[in-house]
Design a protein around this motif. Structure first.
Motif, mmCIF file in Angstrom:
data_model
loop_
_atom_site.group_PDB
_atom_site.id
_atom_site.type_symbol
_atom_site.label_atom_id
_atom_site.label_comp_id
_atom_site.label_asym_id
_atom_site.label_seq_id
_atom_site.Cartn_x
_atom_site.Cartn_y
_atom_site.Cartn_z
ATOM 1 N N LYS A 1 14.541 2.150 8.479
ATOM 2 C CA LYS A 1 13.296 3.024 8.389
ATOM 3 C C LYS A 1 12.545 3.456 6.859
ATOM 4 N N THR A 2 11.444 3.629 6.770
ATOM 5 C CA THR A 2 10.337 4.253 5.821
ATOM 6 C C THR A 2 10.828 5.551 5.669
ATOM 7 N N VAL A 3 9.675 6.242 4.413
ATOM 8 C CA VAL A 3 9.421 7.637 4.806
ATOM 9 C C VAL A 3 9.015 7.719 5.000
ATOM 10 N N ASP A 4 7.505 7.630 5.944
ATOM 11 C CA ASP A 4 7.002 7.908 6.800
ATOM 12 C C ASP A 4 7.101 7.031 7.911
ATOM 13 N N ASP A 5 7.874 6.105 8.571
ATOM 14 C CA ASP A 5 7.876 5.636 8.967
ATOM 15 C C ASP A 5 7.165 4.298 9.872
ATOM 16 N N LEU A 6 6.102 4.257 8.924
ATOM 17 C CA LEU A 6 5.242 3.631 8.549
ATOM 18 C C LEU A 6 5.764 2.101 8.087
ATOM 19 N N PRO A 7 5.219 1.275 8.242
ATOM 20 C CA PRO A 7 6.305 0.003 7.405
ATOM 21 C C PRO A 7 5.678 -0.425 5.865
ATOM 22 N N TYR A 8 6.383 -1.135 4.942
ATOM 23 C CA TYR A 8 6.285 -1.194 4.028
ATOM 24 C C TYR A 8 5.563 -2.176 3.706
ATOM 25 N N ILE A 9 3.567 -2.474 3.617
ATOM 26 C CA ILE A 9 3.818 -3.962 3.714
ATOM 27 C C ILE A 9 2.811 -4.108 2.572
ATOM 28 N N GLY A 10 2.805 -4.454 1.889
ATOM 29 C CA GLY A 10 1.364 -4.773 0.814
ATOM 30 C C GLY A 10 2.280 -5.689 -0.379
ATOM 31 N N ARG A 11 1.570 -5.427 -1.416
ATOM 32 C CA ARG A 11 1.672 -6.290 -3.151
ATOM 33 C C ARG A 11 2.989 -5.005 -3.265
ATOM 34 N N VAL A 12 4.600 -5.461 -4.346
ATOM 35 C CA VAL A 12 5.421 -4.846 -5.348
ATOM 36 C C VAL A 12 4.574 -4.313 -6.295
ATOM 37 N N PRO A 13 4.479 -2.919 -6.528
ATOM 38 C CA PRO A 13 4.383 -2.337 -7.317
ATOM 39 C C PRO A 13 4.703 -2.914 -8.837
ATOM 40 N N GLY B 1 10.713 -2.722 6.388
ATOM 41 C CA GLY B 1 10.808 -1.117 6.992
ATOM 42 C C GLY B 1 9.954 -0.764 8.481
ATOM 43 N N HIS B 2 10.348 -1.280 9.593
ATOM 44 C CA HIS B 2 9.248 -1.683 10.332
ATOM 45 C C HIS B 2 9.994 -0.486 11.512
ATOM 46 N N PHE B 3 10.647 -0.064 10.878
ATOM 47 C CA PHE B 3 11.535 0.576 12.082
ATOM 48 C C PHE B 3 11.523 0.063 13.414
ATOM 49 N N ARG B 4 10.976 0.891 14.599
ATOM 50 C CA ARG B 4 10.922 0.881 16.442
ATOM 51 C C ARG B 4 10.253 -0.439 16.303
ATOM 52 N N ASN B 5 9.342 -1.163 15.282
ATOM 53 C CA ASN B 5 7.887 -1.889 15.582
ATOM 54 C C ASN B 5 8.170 -3.847 15.199
ATOM 55 N N GLY B 6 9.175 -3.738 14.538
ATOM 56 C CA GLY B 6 8.943 -5.208 13.753
ATOM 57 C C GLY B 6 8.935 -6.255 14.406
ATOM 58 N N ILE B 7 9.485 -6.294 16.398
ATOM 59 C CA ILE B 7 8.991 -7.300 17.108
ATOM 60 C C ILE B 7 6.977 -7.214 16.929
ATOM 61 N N LEU B 8 6.592 -5.729 17.685
ATOM 62 C CA LEU B 8 5.642 -5.692 17.804
ATOM 63 C C LEU B 8 4.512 -6.106 16.933
ATOM 64 N N LEU B 9 4.979 -5.668 14.986
ATOM 65 C CA LEU B 9 3.633 -5.891 14.684
ATOM 66 C C LEU B 9 4.223 -7.590 13.509
ATOM 67 N N ALA B 10 4.800 -8.266 13.985
ATOM 68 C CA ALA B 10 5.615 -9.563 13.460
ATOM 69 C C ALA B 10 4.387 -10.197 13.031
ATOM 70 N N PRO B 11 3.180 -10.679 13.730
ATOM 71 C CA PRO B 11 1.964 -10.897 13.369
ATOM 72 C C PRO B 11 1.365 -10.447 13.001
ATOM 73 N N ALA B 12 0.630 -9.390 12.866
ATOM 74 C CA ALA B 12 0.112 -8.792 12.440
ATOM 75 C C ALA B 12 0.022 -8.685 10.345
#
Length: 366
Positions: A292-304, A314-325
């Protein structure tokens, strides 16, 4: 021994395997590293619902989730591997007028009165204010789907190393050296997809884990045509005639033990939907940890601060749902393909990076 590739992916769950597949489709050389086995951990503990509506967080998340649903259709058609893709849809219950009104805002859902719910599923406990059927919200078998992505990626030429621990990542002359006990891999890009364990590779990244327990029941005498859903709890019908009942939400627990308290909670969920279901034969019980992330939205992108290093975790409940996107977003960033600015900002990992400065802590602004 050393190897040189375009991309190293660290983490062999469904996010890592789907990312490997979509990068390999672009012709990139990929090495996927998993410290245990492919498709274990959080992936195999998931329910597998593709519930873009039931997991709504905001409009950007919703459009991302719908895109991911569509990608599953393409993937199944293209690879020809069984992923347990099951149509029928999700029926969301309304036990109050407030819940009914909230669900009525969806224009792509079909309202079912109490009478209509009884007509379609005679043996369930009908919700007092009816239900809404979301036909696009199907489900897949999580472990089969992850293995299918991995197999499809291997057909495209990727290398997979299981039971391999990454000891060190060193930036050197515009590339990275990824070292384990026996091998050094040199890669232009690194993608970290290790769930909560990603924190070990990205200093300062904040995630927590939420334990969830599930049970699978032998329900050969029932034919449940839909997934049933209410307030985060669900019953998913598998093609083999079993039902998956889930899930508990237990923040702060990091063990994988099933408990009597969890069993009782799952019995309550089962009876909430179908009277008598808790007495059906148990096939297996299990527990998993959702990152779980700080706001329930996953971290997707460049590492600062790290050129050509990315994270998808950090996809919380939605790893399967969001995997392809998620995989396609990472692919587009690596390939310098245009990505919607709103998505980059919404999923930007830097919102979860914790900084120590001047003897106090503060979040980095987005």
């Amino acid at each position: 021994m050393s190897q040189q590739v375009d991309v190293v992916i660290i983490g062999g769950g469904i996010i890592g395997c789907s990312t490997a597949y979509y990068l390999a489709k672009e012709g990139m050389t990929v090495h996927l590293i998993e410290r245990h086995e492919i498709a274990q951990g959080t992936t195999c503990a998931a329910g597998g619902m593709l519930g873009a509506h039931s997991e709504y967080l905001n409009d950007i998340f919703y459009s991302f989730a719908c895109e991911s649903q569509a990608l599953y259709k393409e993937f199944q058609r293209d690879v020809g591997i069984d992923i347990g893709y099951t149509t029928g849809g999700i029926v969301q219950f309304a036990h109050s007028d407030e819940e009914r009104i909230a669900l009525s805002h969806w224009t792509d859902a079909v309202y079912l009165s109490v009478k209509q719910v009884r007509e379609r599923i005679s043996y369930i406990s009908p919700p007092a204010f009816g239900a809404y059927l979301f036909e696009e919200d199907v489900h897949v078998h999580p472990e089969k789907t992850c293995l299918a992505f991995c197999e499809a990626a291997k057909r495209l030429g990727i290398t997979v190393s299981e039971h391999t621990q990454v000891n060190e990542i060193i930036a050197s002359h515009g590339s990275y050296q990824i070292r384990n006990d026996s091998t050094t891999i040199v890669a232009k890009h690194v993608v970290i997809t290790g769930g909560a364990a990603s924190m070990e590779l990205v200093p300062g990244l904040r995630m927590s884990e939420v334990k969830g327990q599930c049970v699978q029941l032998d329900a050969q005498k029932l034919h449940l045509p839909y997934t049933l859903f209410h307030r985060g709890c669900y019953i998913i019908p598998r093609p083999d005639g079993t039902l998956v009942v889930g899930a508990t939400m237990e923040p702060g627990l990091t063990d994988l033990q099933t408990t009597s308290g969890g069993n009782l909670a799952l019995d309550t969920i089962a009876e909430h939907f179908i009277p008598g279901l808790s007495r059906f034969p148990v096939i297996k019980r299990w527990a998993g940890l959702r990152p779980k992330t700080v706001d329930d939205l996953p971290y997707i992108g460049r590492v600062p601060g790290k050129e050509n290093m990315y994270i998808a975790a950090g996809h919380f409940r939605n790893g399967i749902l969001l995997a392809p996107a998620t995989a396609c977003l990472i692919r587009d960033l690596i390939c310098n393909t245009e990505v919607q600015k709103e998505r980059i900002e919404t999923f930007d990992p830097k919102r979860g990076i914790f900084h120590e400065a001047n003897n106090r802590t503060e979040w980095q602004s987005v």
